[in-house]
Design a protein around this motif. Structure first.
Motif, PDB file in Angstrom:
ATOM      1  N   LEU A 224       0.809  -1.218   0.000  1.00  0.00           N
ATOM      2  CA  LEU A 224       0.000   0.000   0.000  1.00  0.00           C
ATOM      3  C   LEU A 224       0.845   1.272   0.000  1.00  0.00           C
ATOM      4  CD1 LEU A 224      -2.818  -1.059   2.497  1.00  0.00           C
ATOM      5  CD2 LEU A 224      -3.030  -0.726   0.015  1.00  0.00           C
ATOM      6  N   LEU A 225       2.126   1.147   0.285  1.00  0.00           N
ATOM      7  CA  LEU A 225       3.020   2.306   0.248  1.00  0.00           C
ATOM      8  C   LEU A 225       3.698   2.485  -1.113  1.00  0.00           C
ATOM      9  CD1 LEU A 225       4.618   2.182   3.797  1.00  0.00           C
ATOM     10  CD2 LEU A 225       3.261   4.056   2.837  1.00  0.00           C
ATOM     11  N   THR A 226       3.314   1.702  -2.105  1.00  0.00           N
ATOM     12  CA  THR A 226       3.833   1.923  -3.455  1.00  0.00           C
ATOM     13  C   THR A 226       3.668   3.394  -3.807  1.00  0.00           C
ATOM     14  OG1 THR A 226       3.230  -0.311  -4.123  1.00  0.00           O
ATOM     15  CG2 THR A 226       3.610   1.291  -5.890  1.00  0.00           C
ATOM     16  N   PRO A 227       4.743   4.082  -4.202  1.00  0.00           N
ATOM     17  CA  PRO A 227       4.636   5.532  -4.383  1.00  0.00           C
ATOM     18  C   PRO A 227       3.794   5.944  -5.594  1.00  0.00           C
ATOM     19  CG  PRO A 227       6.833   4.766  -4.969  1.00  0.00           C
ATOM     20  CD  PRO A 227       6.130   3.600  -4.354  1.00  0.00           C
ATOM     21  N   THR A 228       3.245   7.112  -5.488  1.00  0.00           N
ATOM     22  CA  THR A 228       2.492   7.740  -6.567  1.00  0.00           C
ATOM     23  C   THR A 228       3.391   7.915  -7.795  1.00  0.00           C
ATOM     24  OG1 THR A 228       1.257   8.961  -4.898  1.00  0.00           O
ATOM     25  CG2 THR A 228       1.115   9.763  -7.180  1.00  0.00           C
ATOM     26  N   ARG A 229       2.875   7.595  -8.957  1.00  0.00           N
ATOM     27  CA  ARG A 229       3.662   7.761 -10.178  1.00  0.00           C
ATOM     28  C   ARG A 229       3.810   9.235 -10.526  1.00  0.00           C
ATOM     29  NH1 ARG A 229       2.373   5.172 -15.377  1.00  0.00           N
ATOM     30  NH2 ARG A 229       4.534   5.745 -15.668  1.00  0.00           N
ATOM     31  N   ILE A 230       4.960   9.578 -11.066  1.00  0.00           N
ATOM     32  CA  ILE A 230       5.240  10.929 -11.550  1.00  0.00           C
ATOM     33  C   ILE A 230       5.169  10.896 -13.079  1.00  0.00           C
ATOM     34  CG2 ILE A 230       7.039  12.690 -11.779  1.00  0.00           C
ATOM     35  CD1 ILE A 230       7.834  12.031  -8.877  1.00  0.00           C
ATOM     36  N   TYR A 231       4.228  11.672 -13.621  1.00  0.00           N
ATOM     37  CA  TYR A 231       3.920  11.598 -15.053  1.00  0.00           C
ATOM     38  C   TYR A 231       4.525  12.739 -15.856  1.00  0.00           C
ATOM     39  CZ  TYR A 231       0.320   8.277 -13.532  1.00  0.00           C
ATOM     40  OH  TYR A 231      -0.348   7.213 -12.982  1.00  0.00           O
ATOM     41  N   VAL A 232       5.343  13.561 -15.241  1.00  0.00           N
ATOM     42  CA  VAL A 232       5.777  14.806 -15.866  1.00  0.00           C
ATOM     43  C   VAL A 232       6.425  14.621 -17.237  1.00  0.00           C
ATOM     44  CG1 VAL A 232       7.364  16.761 -15.636  1.00  0.00           C
ATOM     45  CG2 VAL A 232       5.912  16.080 -13.711  1.00  0.00           C
ATOM     46  N   PRO A 233       7.469  13.781 -17.385  1.00  0.00           N
ATOM     47  CA  PRO A 233       8.101  13.694 -18.715  1.00  0.00           C
ATOM     48  C   PRO A 233       7.129  13.264 -19.805  1.00  0.00           C
ATOM     49  CG  PRO A 233       9.502  12.698 -17.032  1.00  0.00           C
ATOM     50  CD  PRO A 233       8.170  12.949 -16.390  1.00  0.00           C
ATOM     51  N   ALA A 234       6.284  12.266 -19.520  1.00  0.00           N
ATOM     52  CA  ALA A 234       5.329  11.793 -20.517  1.00  0.00           C
ATOM     53  C   ALA A 234       4.283  12.857 -20.826  1.00  0.00           C
ATOM     54  CB  ALA A 234       4.656  10.512 -20.040  1.00  0.00           C
ATOM     55  N   ALA A 235       3.797  13.534 -19.790  1.00  0.00           N
ATOM     56  CA  ALA A 235       2.773  14.554 -20.001  1.00  0.00           C
ATOM     57  C   ALA A 235       3.313  15.722 -20.819  1.00  0.00           C
ATOM     58  CB  ALA A 235       2.244  15.045 -18.657  1.00  0.00           C
ATOM     59  N   LEU A 236       4.543  16.148 -20.556  1.00  0.00           N
ATOM     60  CA  LEU A 236       5.137  17.234 -21.343  1.00  0.00           C
ATOM     61  C   LEU A 236       5.291  16.821 -22.809  1.00  0.00           C
ATOM     62  CD1 LEU A 236       7.846  18.562 -18.860  1.00  0.00           C
ATOM     63  CD2 LEU A 236       5.697  19.677 -19.491  1.00  0.00           C
ATOM     64  N   ALA A 237       5.664  15.563 -23.038  1.00  0.00           N
ATOM     65  CA  ALA A 237       5.778  15.070 -24.416  1.00  0.00           C
ATOM     66  C   ALA A 237       4.415  15.078 -25.099  1.00  0.00           C
ATOM     67  CB  ALA A 237       6.374  13.664 -24.427  1.00  0.00           C
ATOM     68  N   ALA A 238       3.373  14.690 -24.359  1.00  0.00           N
ATOM     69  CA  ALA A 238       2.027  14.681 -24.926  1.00  0.00           C
ATOM     70  C   ALA A 238       1.546  16.091 -25.247  1.00  0.00           C
ATOM     71  CB  ALA A 238       1.062  14.001 -23.962  1.00  0.00           C
ATOM     72  N   ILE A 239       1.890  17.047 -24.414  1.00  0.00           N
ATOM     73  CA  ILE A 239       1.516  18.438 -24.668  1.00  0.00           C
ATOM     74  C   ILE A 239       2.162  18.924 -25.960  1.00  0.00           C
ATOM     75  CG2 ILE A 239       1.748  20.807 -23.825  1.00  0.00           C
ATOM     76  CD1 ILE A 239       1.550  19.601 -20.957  1.00  0.00           C
ATOM     77  N   ARG A 240       3.445  18.609 -26.118  1.00  0.00           N
ATOM     78  CA  ARG A 240       4.133  19.015 -27.357  1.00  0.00           C
ATOM     79  C   ARG A 240       3.514  18.353 -28.579  1.00  0.00           C
ATOM     80  NH1 ARG A 240       8.642  18.572 -23.737  1.00  0.00           N
ATOM     81  NH2 ARG A 240       9.028  16.425 -24.415  1.00  0.00           N
ATOM     82  N   ALA A 241       2.937  17.160 -28.387  1.00  0.00           N
ATOM     83  CA  ALA A 241       2.330  16.434 -29.505  1.00  0.00           C
ATOM     84  C   ALA A 241       0.894  16.878 -29.788  1.00  0.00           C
ATOM     85  CB  ALA A 241       2.352  14.934 -29.229  1.00  0.00           C
ATOM     86  N   GLY A 242       0.336  17.741 -28.920  1.00  0.00           N
ATOM     87  CA  GLY A 242      -0.975  18.280 -29.219  1.00  0.00           C
ATOM     88  C   GLY A 242      -2.073  17.982 -28.223  1.00  0.00           C
ATOM     89  N   ALA A 243      -1.779  17.391 -27.074  1.00  0.00           N
ATOM     90  CA  ALA A 243      -2.822  17.135 -26.069  1.00  0.00           C
ATOM     91  C   ALA A 243      -3.505  18.441 -25.689  1.00  0.00           C
ATOM     92  CB  ALA A 243      -2.223  16.474 -24.834  1.00  0.00           C
ATOM     93  N   ALA A 244      -4.831  18.384 -25.551  1.00  0.00           N
ATOM     94  CA  ALA A 244      -5.602  19.596 -25.272  1.00  0.00           C
ATOM     95  C   ALA A 244      -5.858  19.797 -23.780  1.00  0.00           C
ATOM     96  CB  ALA A 244      -6.931  19.545 -26.011  1.00  0.00           C
ATOM     97  N   ALA A 245      -5.832  18.739 -23.002  1.00  0.00           N
ATOM     98  CA  ALA A 245      -6.100  18.844 -21.571  1.00  0.00           C
ATOM     99  C   ALA A 245      -5.573  17.610 -20.866  1.00  0.00           C
ATOM    100  CB  ALA A 245      -7.600  18.999 -21.305  1.00  0.00           C
ATOM    101  N   ILE A 246      -5.265  17.760 -19.574  1.00  0.00           N
ATOM    102  CA  ILE A 246      -4.800  16.646 -18.752  1.00  0.00           C
ATOM    103  C   ILE A 246      -5.473  16.747 -17.395  1.00  0.00           C
ATOM    104  CG2 ILE A 246      -2.819  15.472 -17.729  1.00  0.00           C
ATOM    105  CD1 ILE A 246      -1.037  16.805 -19.792  1.00  0.00           C
ATOM    106  N   ALA A 247      -6.028  15.635 -16.926  1.00  0.00           N
ATOM    107  CA  ALA A 247      -6.633  15.570 -15.594  1.00  0.00           C
ATOM    108  C   ALA A 247      -5.826  14.615 -14.728  1.00  0.00           C
ATOM    109  CB  ALA A 247      -8.084  15.103 -15.684  1.00  0.00           C
ATOM    110  N   HIS A 248      -5.418  15.095 -13.557  1.00  0.00           N
ATOM    111  CA  HIS A 248      -4.732  14.270 -12.564  1.00  0.00           C
ATOM    112  C   HIS A 248      -5.812  13.615 -11.716  1.00  0.00           C
ATOM    113  CE1 HIS A 248      -1.691  14.180  -8.950  1.00  0.00           C
ATOM    114  NE2 HIS A 248      -1.818  13.003  -9.530  1.00  0.00           N
ATOM    115  N   ILE A 249      -5.869  12.295 -11.683  1.00  0.00           N
ATOM    116  CA  ILE A 249      -6.952  11.585 -11.009  1.00  0.00           C
ATOM    117  C   ILE A 249      -6.568  11.358  -9.553  1.00  0.00           C
ATOM    118  CG2 ILE A 249      -8.542   9.640 -11.107  1.00  0.00           C
ATOM    119  CD1 ILE A 249      -8.542  11.574 -13.546  1.00  0.00           C
TER     120      ILE A 249
END
Length: 347
Positions: A224-249
């Motif tokens: 249960l202590l498995t750490p929260t994933r950090i999505y920054v590098p992938a999300a920045l790449a997606a933004i450069r590719a044209g993603a219009a929005a991102i929701a952190h769940i």
């Protein structure tokens, strides 16, 4: 003649200034590994300086976020496993920043406890530094507060503060329309929301943190202590590719967080059979008898981020995420009516 009592010191009151100084010395090497372009100072000053233009921004807009780890900290304290909650702390802040379209630049932490244990404090801050390295931001400062009488023995609290930047006019969300794709990124587990309920379910199941987890072959506390994933590098790449929005769940699950980034009265249709509910959530759902709608507005249910990809850019966004090491999942599309509609069932 009245005898005066011997002089008191700050240490007599329960605050050890020398321990605080020792902690700063212990964490300096970890902080140094997070240094990046734009950092103008190291640890130790009354403030820290950062130059966003030296980080490559021409006309930067600064974006700030702050968060904590919630009652997941209680689990870390009770198990003595302190090394990963620092990663959680960074993740909760920087994943929010990137949803605005910002690149995280620097991070500060606040660590408060009743009695400072240098080894424990160093383990926590080394986790913070690891989170910063994963996010590509610098750990440039923080505060350690020793407050006897305010925290019970062994207790502590953490807060994090992240600042990022984006070029003026480059923020999210961008223009979107009905029919645009919803692409999700897998979570690593419960992340850092819902632990008050997790702890209650565990208590009702009469399980201890050292007992085998019913859903994986490790102790329950460790799982249960498995750490929260950090999505920054992938999300920045997606933004450069044209993603219009991102929701952190995060808290509120998919049901509450996805609508926060949708514009113009748009809603979403999500096919629940498009991904498999991870074992930890299957166990929580079955053990507590939680129904699907409640799961979807409480936990991330296996999806840590959801991106909106305009139809013309959807393939490029998926490719960018894959190239960044992610396993993107197409889970649905935008609709012309507000709200989130689910089809199928969690399984």
């Amino acid at each position: 003649m009245t005898n005066r009592p011997s002089g008191l010191t700050y240490r007599d009151a329960g605050v050890d200034i020398d321990a605080g100084a020792a902690l700063v010395d212990a964490i300096k090497p970890a902080a140094a590994t997070t240094r990046r372009s734009g950092v103008m100072d190291g640890l130790g000053g009354f403030g820290a300086m950062f130059d966003p233009r030296a980080a490559g921004f021409k006309d930067p807009i600064l974006v700030a976020a702050t968060d904590g780890v919630g009652t997941k900290l209680k689990l870390a304290i009770e198990t003595g496993r302190l090394g990963s909650v620092g990663i959680d702390l960074v993740a909760m802040c920087v994943n929010d920043l990137v949803c605005q379209g910002a690149e995280p630049l620097f991070f500060l932490d606040y660590f408060a406890t009743g009695k400072l244990d240098v080894a424990e404090g160093a383990a926590i801050v080394r986790g913070v530094a690891e989170g910063c390295r994963l996010a590509g931001c610098a750990l440039i400062g923080g505060e350690t507060a020793e407050m006897p009488g305010l925290y019970a023995k062994g207790d502590f609290d953490l807060a994090g503060f992240a600042v990022g930047a984006m070029e003026r006019g480059a923020g999210l969300p961008r223009e979107m329309a009905a029919g645009d794709a919803l692409i999700a990124l897998p979570s690593s587990g419960v992340h850092s929301n819902g632990y008050s309920l997790v702890r209650k379910i565990t208590e009702r199941a009469r399980l201890g943190w050292d007992d085998a987890a019913p859903f994986v072959g490790t102790p329950l506390g460790e799982a249960l202590l498995t750490p929260t994933r950090i999505y920054v590098p992938a999300a920045l790449a997606a933004i450069r590719a044209g993603a219009a929005a991102i929701a952190h769940i995060t808290g509120g699950g998919i049901t509450e967080n996805l609508p926060r980034v949708l514009q113009g009265g748009l809603g979403a249709e999500i096919e629940l059979s498009s991904w498999k509910l991870p074992p930890v959530f299957q166990w929580l759902m079955a053990e507590a008898g939680i129904d699907g709608p409640e799961m979807l507005k409480t936990f991330n249910c296996g999806l840590g981020m959801i991106l909106v990809a305009p139809a013309p850019e959807a393939a490029a966004v998926e490719a960018a995420l894959t190239d960044a090491g992610e396993t993107p999942i197409w889970i649905g599309r935008l609709t012309g009516a507000p709200g989130v509609v689910y089809t199928g069932a969690l399984a």
